[in-house]
Motif scaffolding. Sequence first.
Motif, short mmCIF file in Angstrom:
data_model
loop_
_atom_site.label_atom_id
_atom_site.label_comp_id
_atom_site.label_asym_id
_atom_site.label_seq_id
_atom_site.Cartn_x
_atom_site.Cartn_y
_atom_site.Cartn_z
N ILE A 14 -36.03 16.68 32.86
CA ILE A 14 -37.14 16.81 33.78
C ILE A 14 -38.21 17.67 33.11
O ILE A 14 -37.90 18.69 32.47
N TYR A 15 -39.46 17.25 33.23
CA TYR A 15 -40.53 17.94 32.50
C TYR A 15 -41.88 17.71 33.18
O TYR A 15 -42.04 16.80 34.00
N ASP A 16 -42.84 18.55 32.83
CA ASP A 16 -44.22 18.42 33.33
C ASP A 16 -45.09 17.85 32.22
O ASP A 16 -44.91 18.15 31.04
N GLY A 17 -46.06 17.04 32.61
CA GLY A 17 -46.98 16.46 31.63
C GLY A 17 -46.28 15.42 30.77
O GLY A 17 -45.46 14.64 31.25
N GLU A 18 -46.60 15.43 29.48
CA GLU A 18 -46.03 14.47 28.54
C GLU A 18 -44.72 14.99 27.96
O GLU A 18 -44.56 16.19 27.73
N TRP A 19 -43.80 14.07 27.69
CA TRP A 19 -42.54 14.46 27.07
C TRP A 19 -42.77 14.88 25.63
O TRP A 19 -43.61 14.32 24.92
N ASN A 20 -42.01 15.86 25.15
CA ASN A 20 -42.06 16.26 23.74
C ASN A 20 -40.66 16.72 23.32
O ASN A 20 -39.75 16.83 24.15
N ASP A 21 -40.50 16.98 22.05
CA ASP A 21 -39.17 17.32 21.52
C ASP A 21 -38.63 18.65 22.04
O ASP A 21 -37.44 18.94 21.87
N LYS A 22 -39.47 19.45 22.64
CA LYS A 22 -39.03 20.75 23.15
C LYS A 22 -38.38 20.65 24.52
O LYS A 22 -37.78 21.61 25.00
N VAL A 23 -38.51 19.49 25.17
CA VAL A 23 -37.95 19.31 26.51
C VAL A 23 -36.42 19.31 26.44
O VAL A 23 -35.82 18.60 25.63
N TYR A 24 -35.79 20.13 27.29
CA TYR A 24 -34.33 20.18 27.33
C TYR A 24 -33.79 18.93 28.02
O TYR A 24 -34.31 18.50 29.06
N ALA A 25 -32.73 18.37 27.46
CA ALA A 25 -32.07 17.20 28.06
C ALA A 25 -30.57 17.44 28.04
O ALA A 25 -30.03 18.05 27.11
N VAL A 26 -29.88 16.96 29.07
CA VAL A 26 -28.44 17.14 29.16
C VAL A 26 -27.76 15.77 29.09
O VAL A 26 -28.24 14.79 29.69
N ALA A 27 -26.67 15.69 28.37
CA ALA A 27 -25.94 14.43 28.23
C ALA A 27 -25.19 14.13 29.53
O ALA A 27 -24.67 15.02 30.20
N GLY A 28 -25.14 12.85 29.87
CA GLY A 28 -24.50 12.45 31.11
C GLY A 28 -23.02 12.76 31.16
O GLY A 28 -22.48 13.06 32.24
N ASP A 29 -22.36 12.70 30.00
CA ASP A 29 -20.90 12.89 30.01
C ASP A 29 -20.48 14.36 30.14
O ASP A 29 -19.28 14.64 30.23
N VAL A 30 -21.43 15.29 30.15
CA VAL A 30 -21.07 16.69 30.36
C VAL A 30 -21.54 17.20 31.72
O VAL A 30 -21.33 18.36 32.05
N LEU A 31 -22.16 16.32 32.50
CA LEU A 31 -22.58 16.70 33.84
C LEU A 31 -21.36 16.85 34.75
O LEU A 31 -20.32 16.20 34.55
N ASP A 32 -21.48 17.70 35.75
CA ASP A 32 -20.46 17.79 36.78
C ASP A 32 -20.27 16.40 37.40
O ASP A 32 -21.25 15.68 37.65
N GLY A 33 -19.05 16.00 37.61
CA GLY A 33 -18.76 14.67 38.10
C GLY A 33 -19.46 14.33 39.41
O GLY A 33 -19.99 13.23 39.58
N TYR A 34 -19.47 15.28 40.34
CA TYR A 34 -20.12 15.04 41.63
C TYR A 34 -21.62 14.93 41.46
O TYR A 34 -22.28 14.07 42.08
N LEU A 35 -22.20 15.78 40.59
CA LEU A 35 -23.63 15.72 40.32
C LEU A 35 -23.99 14.37 39.69
O LEU A 35 -25.01 13.76 40.05
N TYR A 36 -23.15 13.90 38.79
CA TYR A 36 -23.39 12.61 38.16
C TYR A 36 -23.43 11.50 39.20
O TYR A 36 -24.34 10.64 39.19
N ASP A 37 -22.48 11.52 40.13
CA ASP A 37 -22.44 10.50 41.17
C ASP A 37 -23.68 10.58 42.06
O ASP A 37 -24.24 9.54 42.48
N LEU A 38 -24.14 11.79 42.35
CA LEU A 38 -25.35 11.94 43.16
C LEU A 38 -26.57 11.37 42.44
O LEU A 38 -27.45 10.77 43.07
N LEU A 39 -26.63 11.56 41.13
CA LEU A 39 -27.76 11.03 40.36
C LEU A 39 -27.72 9.50 40.31
O LEU A 39 -28.77 8.84 40.37
N VAL A 40 -26.51 8.94 40.20
CA VAL A 40 -26.38 7.47 40.25
C VAL A 40 -26.84 6.96 41.60
O VAL A 40 -27.55 5.94 41.70
N ASN A 41 -26.50 7.68 42.68
CA ASN A 41 -26.94 7.30 44.02
C ASN A 41 -28.45 7.40 44.15
O ASN A 41 -29.09 6.58 44.82
N LEU A 42 -29.03 8.41 43.50
CA LEU A 42 -30.48 8.58 43.52
C LEU A 42 -31.17 7.39 42.85
O LEU A 42 -32.15 6.85 43.37
N LEU A 43 -30.64 6.98 41.71
CA LEU A 43 -31.21 5.82 41.02
C LEU A 43 -31.11 4.57 41.89
O LEU A 43 -32.05 3.76 41.96
#
Length: 262
Positions: A193-222
């Motif tokens: 998640i970021y403001d403005g344009e994406w750049n290499d400094k933006v932090y990103a988290v891999a899906g396979d290390v997300l909390d399982g319940y959080l992952y399911d909530l994000l899939v539901n959001l999509l």
Amino acid sequence: MNSLRTATLRFANLATSATGALGKRDFTRSLWHMTKKPAAGCNDHVTVLNVHKPSINCTCGCNIHTKCERELVEFLTEEIVAERKVQKGKTVPSTLDGFSVKLNGADVELTKQTDKEKVVISFNVNHSVDSEEEPEINPNADKPDLGEMRSKPQFEVDIIKGSSTLSFTCSFLQGEAQEGEYNDVFSIDEMAIYDGEWNDKVYAVAGDVLDGYLYDLLVNLLEEKGISQDFAEKLSDLATAHEHTSYIALLEKLSKFTTGAK
């Protein structure tokens, strides 16, 4: 990650038939083309084409083509006809479940705008096609079955609200779900998640290390935004249609390049 079409499969696609569903390419000619000896004057290496003597039997009348070039054009002519029959006039739709579709070469972008937000799905069909089954190639077979060729590209989903963007990188899952597993078509590879344009400094988290319940909530959001598992199947259909159209266009360009046509 994007599936790479192997050299064997891509070569096989250059000799496909007009039968089967969209994206399924069987041989129009058997694999003996892969093992037969080259015709006299036709070296295996493309780099030596420029030293071949011009063929005096060139059917186009230009009298400048080598034997290899003429045979390539003759084969491409047949192959383009076969691929068009497989395509059966299917084209990429201008809209898909409320998303407008925009094509730019190998790039595809789907956009849906509301009063509160904009959802953008983007992907590239290059190197996105693979066989759904591992083929058993028998050089003695007339028409080896290569399985269905489908495009399953990695795709980005951007949910934009004002100047902020919630971004997902998603990939199609390979194979069938095992007993006890969810029958998901795609998975979340990464989230940021970021403001403005994406750049290499933006932090990103891999899906396979997300909390399982959080992952399911994000899939539901999509899914709430329209990117459901069923929609992903339709997205693959769209990508397959566009990749096939692009493949035919490549064959046509190769034929024109070889003949020197404008």
